[in-house]
Enzyme design. Structure first.
Site, short mmCIF file in Angstrom:
data_model
loop_
_atom_site.label_atom_id
_atom_site.label_comp_id
_atom_site.label_asym_id
_atom_site.label_seq_id
_atom_site.Cartn_x
_atom_site.Cartn_y
_atom_site.Cartn_z
CB SER A 81 22.89 -11.34 16.11
OG SER A 81 22.67 -10.25 16.96
CB CYS B 2 -0.16 -0.08 1.37
SG CYS B 2 -1.25 -1.49 1.64
NE ARG C 202 -7.34 -8.50 7.91
CZ ARG C 202 -6.31 -8.49 8.75
NH1 ARG C 202 -6.05 -7.42 9.47
NH2 ARG C 202 -5.53 -9.53 8.86
CD GLU D 102 6.96 -0.88 -0.29
OE1 GLU D 102 6.32 -0.44 -1.27
OE2 GLU D 102 6.47 -1.01 0.85
CG ASP E 105 18.32 -11.42 5.98
OD1 ASP E 105 19.03 -10.47 5.58
OD2 ASP E 105 18.42 -11.92 7.10
CG HIS F 77 3.39 -2.90 0.11
ND1 HIS F 77 3.75 -1.95 1.03
CD2 HIS F 77 2.29 -3.51 0.59
CE1 HIS F 77 2.90 -1.97 2.04
NE2 HIS F 77 2.00 -2.91 1.81
#
Ligand code: GLN
Length: 539
Positions: free
Chosen positions: A20, A386, A470, A517, A78, A515
């Protein structure tokens, strides 16, 4: 099944063999970028054989980052690579897990949709997989489908069987299979070994799949005799044995695969024209990354610092921002639990910018807040993302506004009325569930305040960014904070929620509830990251 109408899309299936982590995702993303550079509309999806319904609840220690799409799906990291390389937004449909597949087949069975028939892996599970692949590729000329895991894994079998069926439904010339393998170099023999690749191709053949390409990850170059031998044993052509050496930067991979002619040969095998590739943008990225003019040290203060994979998009966004700034980033990961006020000066020595990323739970928050305080008081550029923004608000409440019991609702019991929850659940959420409320996920719009840092960086007043949290800033504290010099420079107007905080008397102190990014790309670095690095260079 009749898929005829959708069969205008050509398919590229990507499997992995031998071990992997051979870089299937990167191969898929890079090939996507190359085909796009030749003018094709490309989409990429990932099929993950694990049984979790989505990676949202998986530990970042085990699984790396949770990547969030525009439509609020919590997906595998991914998908982040894919978006960064092909530059288009993907959705929930592009991240399929075995858990989702079984979940929907079983709920159909419960509803009686199979009319009492025996529900089986073939054809019910495989049909569900095929349908999802076809659905996710609609409207695109080429769909790249990465099958997670390694060939030979028991749980991957239904996916590979679905690929086998799809390939035969599609007929010759409409799909290709790329097998990404690992080619070890045995020092004692001074040779690259093709045996593991041969065995993994054999395993593929046993289930009816013949690869068209072998992308060989290796430390050494593949010579002609290796290519010839591997081609012979694996029934592929020598030129489709593709070398994939370890790259200095991942953004070089498209150029490397292009040199190996992977994109050209893939198009030919798909019976598609081969228009010229425009790789100017990628070449510029690589040149800039390899020849920075100077260097700057940035600290990331977080909880999962030992596992860089859990901050994947963040790390990449910083790298992207280094490109227009022409600077090499020395990114120092600092474990927030190691931070004490005494050690602070030492830990942050020569650091020119401090970033506190997203996170969950009370562990390590005091250390993060000490770092934020240090940045605030020493006028070091600070970027809070965040949780990082929420902690900046709590630090400000405690040390500037004098609210010594300021906390986040995340750390205290629901009925603790003593605590000052500067970060809280909003009233609708409190009714929602007893524990925690629901998460705000996916893209939300945000209005920026004129002449704020955010406005200067984005050069727009209306933006949209992705969320995964949240808790929210508690609006009851807004006017008090403003009195003490905090600027609320970004607001989600529909619900009047604070999205961005800044400090007046500081060169660059920005906290964002979202976020950013997730939307940064090498060819389009994110304005806030670019601004943060620019400010750090001046610090
Ligand atoms: N734990 C915080 C929340 O749930 C922040 C989450 C995050 O940083 N992604 O609101």
């Amino acid at each position: 099944m009749n898929h005829k109408s959708q069969f205008k899309t050509k398919y590229i299936f990507i499997t992995g063999g031998v071990v992997s982590s051979v870089g299937k995702g990167l191969t898929a993303a890079s090939l996507g970028a190359l085909l796009q550079s030749r003018g094709y509309s490309v989409t990429i999806m990932k099929c993950d054989p694990y049984l979790n319904v989505d990676p949202g609840t998986m530990s970042p220690f085990q699984h790396g980052e949770v990547f969030v799409t525009e439509d609020g799906a919590e997906t595998d990291l991914d998908l982040g690579h894919y978006e960064r390389f092909i530059g288009t937004n993907l959705s929930r449909a592009h991240s399929v897990t075995a858990g989702q597949i079984y979940d929907s087949v079983i709920s159909k069975e419960r509803k009686g949709e199979y009319l009492g028939g025996t529900v089986q892996v073939i054809p019910h599970i495989t049909n569900e997989i095929k349908n999802r692949i076809i659905h996710a590729s609609q409207g695109h000329e080429i769909a790249i489908v990465e099958i997670g895991g390694t060939v030979g894994d028991i749980e991957g079998l239904p996916f590979l069987e679905a690929v086998r069926q799809l390939r035969s439904d599609l007929k010759i010339g409409n799909s290709i299979l790329i097998h990404v393998t690992y080619v070890p170099f045995i020092k004692a023999a001074g040779e690259l070994k093709s045996k593991p690749t041969q065995h993994s191709v054999k395993e593929l053949r046993e289930i009816g799949l013949q690869p068209d390409f072998l992308v060989c990850r290796s430390e050494k170059p593949l010579d002609a005799s290796f290519r010839k031998k591997t081609a012979l044993f694996c029934s592929v052509e020598p030129e489709t044995v593709i070398e994939a050496r370890d790259a200095e930067t991942i953004y070089e991979v498209p150029l490397m695969l292009n040199r190996e002619k992977l994109d050209r040969l893939a198009l030919q095998k798909l019976c598609l024209a081969v228009p010229p590739a425009n790789l100017q943008g990628w070449k510029k990225v690589v040149t800039h990354l390899k020849s920075p003019k100077r260097s700057v040290t940035i600290a990331i203060v977080g909880k999962y610092v030992d596992l860089k994979e859990s901050y994947k998009s963040l790390h990449e966004a910083l790298i992207h921002a280094s490109i227009p700034n022409q600077v090499h980033l020395d990114i120092r990961y600092i474990d927030s639990e190691q931070i004490t006020n005494k050690k602070m000066g030492h830990l942050l020595k020569s650091v020119r910018g401090i970033l506190v990323p997203g996170g969950f739970g009370p562990r390590g928050v005091e250390g993060k807040m000490s770092a934020i305080r240090f940045a605030r008081e020493h006028k070091i550029p600070f970027f809070g993302i965040c949780y990082g923004m929420q902690l900046a608000a709590i630090e400000f409440a405690r040390n500037v506004c004098g609210i010594s019991n300021a906390v986040s609702r995340e750390w205290v019991e629901e009925d603790d009325y003593q605590a000052s929850c500067v970060i809280d659940l909003i009233p609708e959420q409190k009714q929602h569930t007893l524990k925690g409320g629901t998460m705000r996920l996916g893209a939300y719009s945000c209005r920026l305040k004129e002449n704020s840092i955010a406005h200067r960086e984005y050069r727009r007043t209306k933006i949209s960014e992705r969320h995964r949290h949240r808790y929210e800033f508690n609006n009851n504290y807004r006017s008090l904070f403003e009195k003490h010099g905090m600027v609320f420079s970004g607001i989600y107007e529909d619900r009047d929620l604070v999205e961005i905080i800044e400090l007046k008397d500081h060169p660059w102190f920005v906290g964002v509830q979202f976020h950013p990014e997730f939307k940064s790309r090498p060819l389009q670095p994110h304005p806030l990251f670019v601004g943060f690095i620019r400010a750090s260079l001046k610090a």
